[in-house]
Scaffold this motif. Structure first.
Motif, PDB file in Angstrom:
ATOM      1  N   LYS A  68       8.425   7.337   2.030  1.00 41.88           N
ATOM      2  CA  LYS A  68       9.198   5.857   2.444  1.00 41.88           C
ATOM      3  C   LYS A  68       8.208   4.774   2.484  1.00 41.88           C
ATOM      4  O   LYS A  68       8.516   3.539   1.931  1.00 41.88           O
ATOM      5  CB  LYS A  68       9.857   5.938   3.691  1.00 41.88           C
ATOM      6  CG  LYS A  68      10.829   5.409   4.169  1.00 41.88           C
ATOM      7  CD  LYS A  68      11.206   5.877   5.765  1.00 41.88           C
ATOM      8  CE  LYS A  68      10.206   5.355   6.668  1.00 41.88           C
ATOM      9  NZ  LYS A  68      10.830   5.395   8.236  1.00 41.88           N
ATOM     10  N   TRP A  69       7.457   5.254   2.797  1.00 46.05           N
ATOM     11  CA  TRP A  69       6.018   3.645   3.447  1.00 46.05           C
ATOM     12  C   TRP A  69       5.432   3.235   2.130  1.00 46.05           C
ATOM     13  O   TRP A  69       5.476   2.187   1.891  1.00 46.05           O
ATOM     14  CB  TRP A  69       5.238   4.507   4.627  1.00 46.05           C
ATOM     15  CG  TRP A  69       5.727   4.147   6.187  1.00 46.05           C
ATOM     16  CD1 TRP A  69       6.003   5.205   6.384  1.00 46.05           C
ATOM     17  CD2 TRP A  69       6.418   3.051   7.083  1.00 46.05           C
ATOM     18  NE1 TRP A  69       7.203   5.255   7.723  1.00 46.05           N
ATOM     19  CE2 TRP A  69       6.084   3.178   7.693  1.00 46.05           C
ATOM     20  CE3 TRP A  69       5.564   1.991   6.160  1.00 46.05           C
ATOM     21  CZ2 TRP A  69       6.269   2.783   9.061  1.00 46.05           C
ATOM     22  CZ3 TRP A  69       5.429   1.415   8.132  1.00 46.05           C
ATOM     23  CH2 TRP A  69       6.022   1.228   8.368  1.00 46.05           C
ATOM     24  N   ILE A  91      -0.004   5.343   8.913  1.00 43.26           N
ATOM     25  CA  ILE A  91       1.543   4.858   9.489  1.00 43.26           C
ATOM     26  C   ILE A  91       2.310   5.195   9.356  1.00 43.26           C
ATOM     27  O   ILE A  91       3.202   6.368   9.556  1.00 43.26           O
ATOM     28  CB  ILE A  91       2.247   3.363   9.522  1.00 43.26           C
ATOM     29  CG1 ILE A  91       0.381   2.247   9.518  1.00 43.26           C
ATOM     30  CG2 ILE A  91       2.897   3.125   9.333  1.00 43.26           C
ATOM     31  CD1 ILE A  91       0.452   1.977  11.496  1.00 43.26           C
ATOM     32  N   ALA A  92       2.276   6.304   8.278  1.00 45.56           N
ATOM     33  CA  ALA A  92       3.341   6.603   7.056  1.00 45.56           C
ATOM     34  C   ALA A  92       2.912   8.817   8.236  1.00 45.56           C
ATOM     35  O   ALA A  92       4.651   9.531   8.291  1.00 45.56           O
ATOM     36  CB  ALA A  92       3.436   6.700   5.892  1.00 45.56           C
ATOM     37  N   ASP A 109       4.576   7.536  11.674  1.00 51.30           N
ATOM     38  CA  ASP A 109       5.665   7.837  11.702  1.00 51.30           C
ATOM     39  C   ASP A 109       6.519   9.381  11.177  1.00 51.30           C
ATOM     40  O   ASP A 109       6.890   9.455  12.340  1.00 51.30           O
ATOM     41  CB  ASP A 109       5.897   7.090  10.472  1.00 51.30           C
ATOM     42  CG  ASP A 109       7.650   6.386  10.789  1.00 51.30           C
ATOM     43  OD1 ASP A 109       8.268   6.439  11.684  1.00 51.30           O
ATOM     44  OD2 ASP A 109       8.487   6.268  10.571  1.00 51.30           O
ATOM     45  N   MET A 140       4.652  -2.285  11.213  1.00 54.12           N
ATOM     46  CA  MET A 140       3.324  -1.054  11.641  1.00 54.12           C
ATOM     47  C   MET A 140       3.218  -0.724  13.075  1.00 54.12           C
ATOM     48  O   MET A 140       2.952   0.307  13.210  1.00 54.12           O
ATOM     49  CB  MET A 140       2.463  -1.829  10.262  1.00 54.12           C
ATOM     50  CG  MET A 140       2.434  -1.423   8.976  1.00 54.12           C
ATOM     51  SD  MET A 140       1.551  -1.447   8.366  1.00 54.12           S
ATOM     52  CE  MET A 140       2.229  -1.080   6.819  1.00 54.12           C
ATOM     53  N   SER A 156       7.964  10.550   4.522  1.00 54.55           N
ATOM     54  CA  SER A 156       7.214   9.894   5.359  1.00 54.55           C
ATOM     55  C   SER A 156       6.406   8.798   4.179  1.00 54.55           C
ATOM     56  O   SER A 156       6.276   7.327   3.845  1.00 54.55           O
ATOM     57  CB  SER A 156       6.677   9.979   6.770  1.00 54.55           C
ATOM     58  OG  SER A 156       6.732   9.404   7.223  1.00 54.55           O
ATOM     59  N   VAL A 204      -0.999   1.508   5.367  1.00 56.21           N
ATOM     60  CA  VAL A 204      -0.033   2.342   4.946  1.00 56.21           C
ATOM     61  C   VAL A 204       0.157   3.824   5.410  1.00 56.21           C
ATOM     62  O   VAL A 204       1.724   4.506   5.791  1.00 56.21           O
ATOM     63  CB  VAL A 204       0.439   1.621   3.401  1.00 56.21           C
ATOM     64  CG1 VAL A 204       2.365   1.867   3.297  1.00 56.21           C
ATOM     65  CG2 VAL A 204       0.818   0.131   3.182  1.00 56.21           C
ATOM     66  N   LYS A 219       7.589   0.942   0.494  1.00 50.91           N
ATOM     67  CA  LYS A 219       8.030  -0.381   1.890  1.00 50.91           C
ATOM     68  C   LYS A 219       7.284  -1.374   1.120  1.00 50.91           C
ATOM     69  O   LYS A 219       6.915  -2.366   0.856  1.00 50.91           O
ATOM     70  CB  LYS A 219       7.887   0.528   3.205  1.00 50.91           C
ATOM     71  CG  LYS A 219       8.048  -1.250   4.296  1.00 50.91           C
ATOM     72  CD  LYS A 219       8.228  -0.257   5.297  1.00 50.91           C
ATOM     73  CE  LYS A 219       9.320   0.498   5.921  1.00 50.91           C
ATOM     74  NZ  LYS A 219      10.486  -0.406   5.644  1.00 50.91           N
ATOM     75  N   TYR A 220       5.487  -0.097   0.686  1.00 50.61           N
ATOM     76  CA  TYR A 220       5.126  -1.502   0.489  1.00 50.61           C
ATOM     77  C   TYR A 220       4.151  -1.088  -1.068  1.00 50.61           C
ATOM     78  O   TYR A 220       2.907  -0.617  -1.136  1.00 50.61           O
ATOM     79  CB  TYR A 220       3.250  -1.044   1.092  1.00 50.61           C
ATOM     80  CG  TYR A 220       4.264  -2.233   3.086  1.00 50.61           C
ATOM     81  CD1 TYR A 220       4.354  -3.460   3.255  1.00 50.61           C
ATOM     82  CD2 TYR A 220       4.763  -1.333   3.665  1.00 50.61           C
ATOM     83  CE1 TYR A 220       4.327  -3.854   4.248  1.00 50.61           C
ATOM     84  CE2 TYR A 220       5.288  -1.753   4.794  1.00 50.61           C
ATOM     85  CZ  TYR A 220       4.510  -2.603   5.264  1.00 50.61           C
ATOM     86  OH  TYR A 220       5.470  -3.506   6.656  1.00 50.61           O
TER      87      TYR A 220
END
Length: 270
Positions: free
Chosen positions: A59-60, A41-42, A45, A243, A56, A38, A63-64
């Motif tokens: 946020k991520w 990916i953040a 991003d 993702m 970021s 996670v 999200k998870y």
């Protein structure tokens, strides 16, 4: 970057179980993405957008929220105002792999790796861990041989890499610190013969298996420039579409070692 994510997914079912063997099943039904994937990916991003790593990461993470964050990180994400908590943990090193692809100068890679750590891991050891993994990936992807990667990491960061996984394994215990897991992840790569063996060696240490495999997998991907197709297919089924969209956009902007075709990104999550 996909090499780091696969390491996380494969290692997720072994965390804390101290398997102490390379003879393991890599593709288990219960494997999943964890906070390592996670937050990897953040960071990617953020690099694609405004470079605001704190925003970021937050946020991520929301999200998870079930992804398995440490207590201090959970407190950070739940706070009204986010402030770094002086962490020396390996959370900074597990998420940094994309930085090694977004910059073509080692000094810039190190500088940016530090920036990715600072929102949470502003302790010198937390920063050092992120810089070391980013540097190892950058050196690997730019064609440096293992002995040169080893030499640079030892001289720049003071990590003891004059050990083998066989020597470390018997007494190794669960350790989430950068000092106690980043060198071991790098050694798993140094001792490996290909991507898969790097993952197996990392997990065979026991302890924080998903994170050690994530760090080792990121370096191994950059060095060997090849990941077995079955592991790529396995990750495709485990990764959420959002993702994969970040991975796709990142691949378009920055050259990755593993060039995933459009069909890989179209496949839906299992």
């Amino acid at each position: 970057m996909i090499g780091a994510i696969i390491g996380d997914i494969v290692g997720s079912v072994f965390e804390g179980k101290n398997v102490k063997s390379t003879e393991i099943e890599l593709m288990n039904f219960g494997s999943r993405i964890t906070d390592d994937s996670v937050l990897t990916i953040a960071v990617a991003d953020a690099l694609l957008k405004d470079g605001n790593y704190e925003k970021s990461l937050l946020k991520w993470a929301w999200k998870y929220p079930w992804a398995g964050y440490g207590r201090s990180f959970r407190e950070w994400m739940q706070a009204d105002v986010q402030k770094p908590y002086h962490s020396w943990g390996n959370g900074s090193a597990m998420r940094v792999s994309s930085v090694a692809y977004a910059f073509n100068d080692l000094a810039e890679v190190l500088q940016e790796a530090k920036k990715t750590a600072l929102p949470t891991h502003d302790h010198p050891e937390g920063i050092k861990g992120a810089e070391a993994i980013a540097a190892a990936i950058f050196l690997a992807r730019t064609g440096q041989e293992k002995f040169r990667i080893k030499k640079f990491i030892e001289e720049e960061f003071g990590y003891d890499l004059n050990r083998t996984i066989e020597e470390i394994r018997p007494d190794y215990k669960f350790d989430v610190s950068c000092r106690g897991s980043v060198p071991e992840a790098i050694i798993a790569f140094l001792d490996s013969s290909d991507y898969e063996s790097a993952i197996r060696l990392a997990i065979s240490l026991g302890g924080d298996s998903d994170t050690i495999a994530c760090m080792a997998g990121g370096i191994a991907e950059a060095f060997y420039k090849e990941i077995p197709t079955d592991l790529l297919d396995y990750a495709r089924k485990k990764l959420p579409t959002v993702m994969k969209e970040v991975l796709f956009d990142f691949q378009l902007k920055y050259p990755l070692e593993i060039d995933l075709d459009k069909e890989w990104f179209r496949s839906s999550q299992q």
